[in-house]
Write a protein that holds these residues in place. Sequence first.
Motif, mmCIF file in Angstrom:
data_model
loop_
_atom_site.group_PDB
_atom_site.id
_atom_site.type_symbol
_atom_site.label_atom_id
_atom_site.label_comp_id
_atom_site.label_asym_id
_atom_site.label_seq_id
_atom_site.Cartn_x
_atom_site.Cartn_y
_atom_site.Cartn_z
ATOM 1 N N TYR A 36 -57.910 46.134 163.776
ATOM 2 C CA TYR A 36 -58.698 44.930 164.069
ATOM 3 C C TYR A 36 -58.994 44.184 162.768
ATOM 4 N N PRO A 37 -58.029 43.410 162.257
ATOM 5 C CA PRO A 37 -58.207 42.752 160.958
ATOM 6 C C PRO A 37 -59.337 41.729 160.934
ATOM 7 N N ASP A 38 -59.692 41.161 162.069
ATOM 8 C CA ASP A 38 -60.757 40.161 162.078
ATOM 9 C C ASP A 38 -62.140 40.775 161.835
ATOM 10 N N LEU A 39 -62.256 42.091 161.863
ATOM 11 C CA LEU A 39 -63.536 42.732 161.581
ATOM 12 C C LEU A 39 -63.860 42.741 160.082
ATOM 13 N N ARG A 40 -62.895 42.392 159.245
ATOM 14 C CA ARG A 40 -63.168 42.293 157.805
ATOM 15 C C ARG A 40 -64.246 41.254 157.531
ATOM 16 N N ASP A 41 -64.357 40.252 158.401
ATOM 17 C CA ASP A 41 -65.354 39.198 158.214
ATOM 18 C C ASP A 41 -66.778 39.718 158.393
ATOM 19 N N LEU A 42 -66.947 40.846 159.084
ATOM 20 C CA LEU A 42 -68.280 41.399 159.305
ATOM 21 C C LEU A 42 -68.836 42.119 158.090
#
Length: 157
Positions: free
Chosen positions: A128-134
């Motif tokens: 889930y690469p978009d979780l890096r934003d968290l």
Amino acid sequence: MTEVTPQTTPKKGLSKGCLIGLIVAGVLLVMIIVAIVVIYIYREDVAKASGGLLIGEIQKMAVTDPAPGVDTVKFNAVCDGLREKIESEPLDAEKFANMLGQMKTIPGDEIVDSVEAEMFYEAVFQSYPDLRDLVPAAPEMDSLYIEETQETGQTDQ
């Protein structure tokens, strides 16, 4: 004299013990088949629940007794975001299985150290690469900054 021997008629059917054993075996077989069908029908929910349990266990170990080098704020943010992502989106079974496969060795020693935390982040961010934003950004400090006041020439510390 002739002796009379009683005539025994052969029993028909199975003995009571054998019959009870067959009934119990049949009931167990039916229960196993029903369980397999139910798990197959609800396989996505079962996978989400088991993954959620593993993630929760890892999070609990990392937060209750944090090892040096483990940022609990970052760890909580990633775990909470991952749980939310898992519950809100349809499950990609291959991606999810790969992620859990990489994570399954983490709870083995009851302590999540910095190496295991990085292994956890890598598994999550790979799936889930978009979780890096968290992940909260670390404050950038180029050098030690001491502010000097103009009036006194003293430094604030």
